[in-house]
Structures are given as C-alpha cells and as structure tokens.
Design a protein around this motif. Structure first.
Motif, PDB file in Angstrom:
ATOM      1  N   GLN A  94       0.834  -1.204   0.000  1.00  0.00           N
ATOM      2  CA  GLN A  94       0.000   0.000   0.000  1.00  0.00           C
ATOM      3  C   GLN A  94       0.871   1.258   0.000  1.00  0.00           C
ATOM      4  OE1 GLN A  94      -2.382  -0.721   3.501  1.00  0.00           O
ATOM      5  NE2 GLN A  94      -4.003  -1.715   2.333  1.00  0.00           N
ATOM      6  N   GLN A  95       1.908   1.261   0.825  1.00  0.00           N
ATOM      7  CA  GLN A  95       2.790   2.425   0.895  1.00  0.00           C
ATOM      8  C   GLN A  95       3.524   2.639  -0.427  1.00  0.00           C
ATOM      9  OE1 GLN A  95       2.946   4.815   3.366  1.00  0.00           O
ATOM     10  NE2 GLN A  95       4.084   5.852   1.735  1.00  0.00           N
ATOM     11  N   GLU A  96       3.945   1.563  -1.044  1.00  0.00           N
ATOM     12  CA  GLU A  96       4.611   1.660  -2.340  1.00  0.00           C
ATOM     13  C   GLU A  96       3.683   2.304  -3.369  1.00  0.00           C
ATOM     14  OE1 GLU A  96       5.541  -1.892  -5.061  1.00  0.00           O
ATOM     15  OE2 GLU A  96       7.465  -1.490  -4.055  1.00  0.00           O
ATOM     16  N   LEU A  97       2.415   1.926  -3.339  1.00  0.00           N
ATOM     17  CA  LEU A  97       1.435   2.496  -4.248  1.00  0.00           C
ATOM     18  C   LEU A  97       1.215   3.984  -3.955  1.00  0.00           C
ATOM     19  CD1 LEU A  97      -0.527   1.711  -6.549  1.00  0.00           C
ATOM     20  CD2 LEU A  97      -2.267   1.560  -4.786  1.00  0.00           C
ATOM     21  N   VAL A  98       1.112   4.327  -2.681  1.00  0.00           N
ATOM     22  CA  VAL A  98       0.956   5.736  -2.293  1.00  0.00           C
ATOM     23  C   VAL A  98       2.149   6.547  -2.820  1.00  0.00           C
ATOM     24  CG1 VAL A  98       0.952   7.331  -0.320  1.00  0.00           C
ATOM     25  CG2 VAL A  98      -0.514   5.301  -0.289  1.00  0.00           C
ATOM     26  N   ASP A  99       3.349   6.013  -2.646  1.00  0.00           N
ATOM     27  CA  ASP A  99       4.551   6.691  -3.130  1.00  0.00           C
ATOM     28  C   ASP A  99       4.522   6.871  -4.646  1.00  0.00           C
ATOM     29  OD1 ASP A  99       5.432   6.734  -0.501  1.00  0.00           O
ATOM     30  OD2 ASP A  99       6.824   5.050  -0.753  1.00  0.00           O
ATOM     31  N   LEU A 157      -5.151  -2.991  -9.419  1.00  0.00           N
ATOM     32  CA  LEU A 157      -4.484  -2.369  -8.274  1.00  0.00           C
ATOM     33  C   LEU A 157      -4.828  -3.126  -6.993  1.00  0.00           C
ATOM     34  CD1 LEU A 157      -4.316   1.407  -7.567  1.00  0.00           C
ATOM     35  CD2 LEU A 157      -5.368  -0.074  -5.905  1.00  0.00           C
ATOM     36  N   LEU A 158      -6.100  -3.380  -6.783  1.00  0.00           N
ATOM     37  CA  LEU A 158      -6.542  -4.070  -5.564  1.00  0.00           C
ATOM     38  C   LEU A 158      -6.020  -5.505  -5.490  1.00  0.00           C
ATOM     39  CD1 LEU A 158     -10.233  -2.808  -5.343  1.00  0.00           C
ATOM     40  CD2 LEU A 158      -8.307  -2.104  -3.910  1.00  0.00           C
ATOM     41  N   THR A 159      -6.123  -6.233  -6.585  1.00  0.00           N
ATOM     42  CA  THR A 159      -5.683  -7.623  -6.547  1.00  0.00           C
ATOM     43  C   THR A 159      -4.170  -7.725  -6.395  1.00  0.00           C
ATOM     44  OG1 THR A 159      -5.692  -7.785  -8.977  1.00  0.00           O
ATOM     45  CG2 THR A 159      -7.678  -8.512  -7.808  1.00  0.00           C
ATOM     46  N   SER A 160      -3.427  -6.758  -6.928  1.00  0.00           N
ATOM     47  CA  SER A 160      -1.966  -6.800  -6.764  1.00  0.00           C
ATOM     48  C   SER A 160      -1.561  -6.605  -5.308  1.00  0.00           C
ATOM     49  CB  SER A 160      -1.287  -5.757  -7.653  1.00  0.00           C
ATOM     50  OG  SER A 160      -1.521  -4.451  -7.177  1.00  0.00           O
ATOM     51  N   ILE A 161      -2.337  -5.855  -4.573  1.00  0.00           N
ATOM     52  CA  ILE A 161      -2.033  -5.613  -3.165  1.00  0.00           C
ATOM     53  C   ILE A 161      -2.418  -6.805  -2.288  1.00  0.00           C
ATOM     54  CG2 ILE A 161      -2.730  -4.239  -1.139  1.00  0.00           C
ATOM     55  CD1 ILE A 161      -2.694  -1.798  -2.989  1.00  0.00           C
ATOM     56  N   TYR A 162      -3.577  -7.385  -2.529  1.00  0.00           N
ATOM     57  CA  TYR A 162      -4.112  -8.402  -1.616  1.00  0.00           C
ATOM     58  C   TYR A 162      -3.830  -9.844  -2.025  1.00  0.00           C
ATOM     59  CZ  TYR A 162      -6.122  -4.436   0.616  1.00  0.00           C
ATOM     60  OH  TYR A 162      -6.247  -3.233   1.254  1.00  0.00           O
ATOM     61  N   THR A 193      -5.654 -15.047   4.850  1.00  0.00           N
ATOM     62  CA  THR A 193      -6.954 -14.433   5.157  1.00  0.00           C
ATOM     63  C   THR A 193      -6.818 -13.491   6.348  1.00  0.00           C
ATOM     64  OG1 THR A 193      -7.575 -16.352   6.504  1.00  0.00           O
ATOM     65  CG2 THR A 193      -8.295 -16.353   4.208  1.00  0.00           C
ATOM     66  N   GLU A 194      -5.987 -13.863   7.324  1.00  0.00           N
ATOM     67  CA  GLU A 194      -5.791 -13.007   8.500  1.00  0.00           C
ATOM     68  C   GLU A 194      -5.173 -11.670   8.115  1.00  0.00           C
ATOM     69  OE1 GLU A 194      -4.703 -16.227   8.360  1.00  0.00           O
ATOM     70  OE2 GLU A 194      -6.127 -17.153   9.732  1.00  0.00           O
ATOM     71  N   GLU A 195      -4.178 -11.710   7.224  1.00  0.00           N
ATOM     72  CA  GLU A 195      -3.545 -10.464   6.782  1.00  0.00           C
ATOM     73  C   GLU A 195      -4.546  -9.574   6.057  1.00  0.00           C
ATOM     74  OE1 GLU A 195       1.056 -11.492   5.730  1.00  0.00           O
ATOM     75  OE2 GLU A 195      -0.455 -12.545   4.543  1.00  0.00           O
ATOM     76  N   GLY A 231      -7.074  -8.179   8.482  1.00  0.00           N
ATOM     77  CA  GLY A 231      -6.446  -7.234   9.400  1.00  0.00           C
ATOM     78  C   GLY A 231      -5.991  -5.953   8.742  1.00  0.00           C
ATOM     79  N   SER A 232      -6.157  -5.870   7.435  1.00  0.00           N
ATOM     80  CA  SER A 232      -5.717  -4.672   6.714  1.00  0.00           C
ATOM     81  C   SER A 232      -6.884  -3.706   6.532  1.00  0.00           C
ATOM     82  CB  SER A 232      -5.152  -5.064   5.345  1.00  0.00           C
ATOM     83  OG  SER A 232      -6.192  -5.541   4.512  1.00  0.00           O
ATOM     84  N   ASP A 233      -6.548  -2.511   6.098  1.00  0.00           N
ATOM     85  CA  ASP A 233      -7.594  -1.532   5.806  1.00  0.00           C
ATOM     86  C   ASP A 233      -7.417  -1.026   4.380  1.00  0.00           C
ATOM     87  OD1 ASP A 233      -5.671   0.602   5.734  1.00  0.00           O
ATOM     88  OD2 ASP A 233      -5.754   0.690   7.911  1.00  0.00           O
ATOM     89  N   PHE A 234      -8.343  -0.212   3.961  1.00  0.00           N
ATOM     90  CA  PHE A 234      -8.301   0.347   2.615  1.00  0.00           C
ATOM     91  C   PHE A 234      -8.032   1.857   2.683  1.00  0.00           C
ATOM     92  CE2 PHE A 234     -10.784  -3.543   2.208  1.00  0.00           C
ATOM     93  CZ  PHE A 234     -10.182  -4.139   1.109  1.00  0.00           C
ATOM     94  N   GLU A 235      -7.382   2.284   3.743  1.00  0.00           N
ATOM     95  CA  GLU A 235      -7.096   3.697   3.966  1.00  0.00           C
ATOM     96  C   GLU A 235      -6.208   4.270   2.861  1.00  0.00           C
ATOM     97  OE1 GLU A 235      -4.630   6.925   5.383  1.00  0.00           O
ATOM     98  OE2 GLU A 235      -3.890   4.898   5.496  1.00  0.00           O
ATOM     99  N   PHE A 236      -5.389   3.432   2.256  1.00  0.00           N
ATOM    100  CA  PHE A 236      -4.502   3.893   1.185  1.00  0.00           C
ATOM    101  C   PHE A 236      -5.289   4.488   0.020  1.00  0.00           C
ATOM    102  CE2 PHE A 236      -5.639  -0.232  -0.399  1.00  0.00           C
ATOM    103  CZ  PHE A 236      -5.574  -0.130  -1.774  1.00  0.00           C
ATOM    104  N   ILE A 237      -6.537   4.053  -0.172  1.00  0.00           N
ATOM    105  CA  ILE A 237      -7.370   4.567  -1.260  1.00  0.00           C
ATOM    106  C   ILE A 237      -7.589   6.065  -1.088  1.00  0.00           C
ATOM    107  CG2 ILE A 237      -9.685   4.480  -2.281  1.00  0.00           C
ATOM    108  CD1 ILE A 237      -9.634   1.437  -1.677  1.00  0.00           C
ATOM    109  N   SER A 238      -7.871   6.491   0.139  1.00  0.00           N
ATOM    110  CA  SER A 238      -8.039   7.932   0.366  1.00  0.00           C
ATOM    111  C   SER A 238      -6.699   8.661   0.315  1.00  0.00           C
ATOM    112  CB  SER A 238      -8.763   8.198   1.690  1.00  0.00           C
ATOM    113  OG  SER A 238      -8.019   7.693   2.763  1.00  0.00           O
ATOM    114  N   ARG A 239      -5.620   7.980   0.715  1.00  0.00           N
ATOM    115  CA  ARG A 239      -4.299   8.608   0.668  1.00  0.00           C
ATOM    116  C   ARG A 239      -3.850   8.906  -0.761  1.00  0.00           C
ATOM    117  NH1 ARG A 239      -0.163   5.282   3.831  1.00  0.00           N
ATOM    118  NH2 ARG A 239       1.196   6.991   3.250  1.00  0.00           N
ATOM    119  N   ILE A 240      -4.258   8.080  -1.712  1.00  0.00           N
ATOM    120  CA  ILE A 240      -3.900   8.366  -3.101  1.00  0.00           C
ATOM    121  C   ILE A 240      -4.958   9.235  -3.784  1.00  0.00           C
ATOM    122  CG2 ILE A 240      -2.453   6.319  -3.375  1.00  0.00           C
ATOM    123  CD1 ILE A 240      -4.704   4.986  -4.933  1.00  0.00           C
ATOM    124  N   GLY A 241      -6.068   9.504  -3.086  1.00  0.00           N
ATOM    125  CA  GLY A 241      -7.105  10.387  -3.609  1.00  0.00           C
ATOM    126  C   GLY A 241      -7.983   9.744  -4.664  1.00  0.00           C
TER     127      GLY A 241
END
Length: 139
Positions: A7-12, A83-88, A93-95, A98-108
């Motif tokens: 997610q961070q790599e995508l934001v960057d 984009l979504l499938t590359s991340i997840y 299943t636990e990972e 346990g994750s969020d989709f906050e990166f979506i708002s971070r990239i706008g």
C-alpha cells in the motif's frame, strides 16, 4: 512484501505522478497487466454488484494464502481491480482481514472517481474481504 508495504509503495508511486491524467494512465497500464481471466469464470457469482462496468473477481486458496484473478469490460475499472488484486493477492486471510483500505483515500482515488465508480470501488473492496472471510471459515 506485506500488505502495508504494498500500500505504501502504491501511495509513493501516486505521489510521484503529477496530475490525474498521469494517474489515470497508470491505472490503465495496471489493467493491461492483468492475467488472462478465463471466460468460464465470468459468472454471476464472480460479478461485482454495484459497479457501473462489469467487474469479475475470482479467488483461489493455496498454501494458506488467497490469490485473486480479475477482469473488467471497462479500462478504468480494470485498472482499479488490478491495483486491488496486486495488493491483496498472495496473502493469508488473517492479513487481508487485518488490513484496511485507507490507502485509497491517501492516493485520492475516491475523489477522482465519479460517484458510481466510487461505489464500484467500494464493492470491489468488500468482495475481497468477503473472500477472505469465506476462505477463513473453510480452513
């Protein structure tokens, strides 16, 4: 690489792109990289409800991890689901749960999308979580 790291790599990467035209092109390029989605998987069960375009997500469970395959008949939704499938894809299943989709708002991304496409994006994220829950219950 963890989900957070992806997610961070995508934001960057999105921060590096100067305007939404470049971000749009980036999403289209991601969509072009999707694996071939078998025609026999383009079923109602794999169809994401709430998307303006047709979007299919299929999941398989191997070695304790979920792997996603997806397709769309629209170029922008295809990029978004890529984009979504590359991340997840390739995580437990636990990972995923346990994750969020906050990166979506971070990239706008939601601000860039029309309301109906934003709804489709949320439907895609819900489907990924649904698969994680379903496969967690099976294991």
């Amino acid at each position: 690489m963890t989900i957070k790291e992806k997610q961070q790599e995508l934001v960057d990467e999105f921060e590096f792109l100067e305007d939404w035209e470049q971000k749009y092109e980036y999403l289209i390029d991601l969509g072009k990289q999707l694996n071939n989605f078998p025609e026999d998987k383009k079923t109602d069960d794999n169809l994401i409800k709430g998307c303006q375009s047709k979007v299919w997500i299929d999941a398989s469970f191997r070695d304790g991890k979920l792997f996603f395959n997806a397709d769309s008949d629209g170029i922008l939704p295809k990029g978004i689901v890529a984009l979504l499938t590359s991340i997840y894809s390739g995580h437990t299943t636990e990972e995923i749960l346990g994750s969020d989709f906050e990166f979506i708002s971070r990239i706008g991304l939601q601000e860039f999308l029309s309301p109906s496409r934003a709804n489709g994006l949320m439907a895609m994220t819900k489907q990924i979580k649904f698969y994680a829950v379903a496969y967690q219950l099976k294991s």
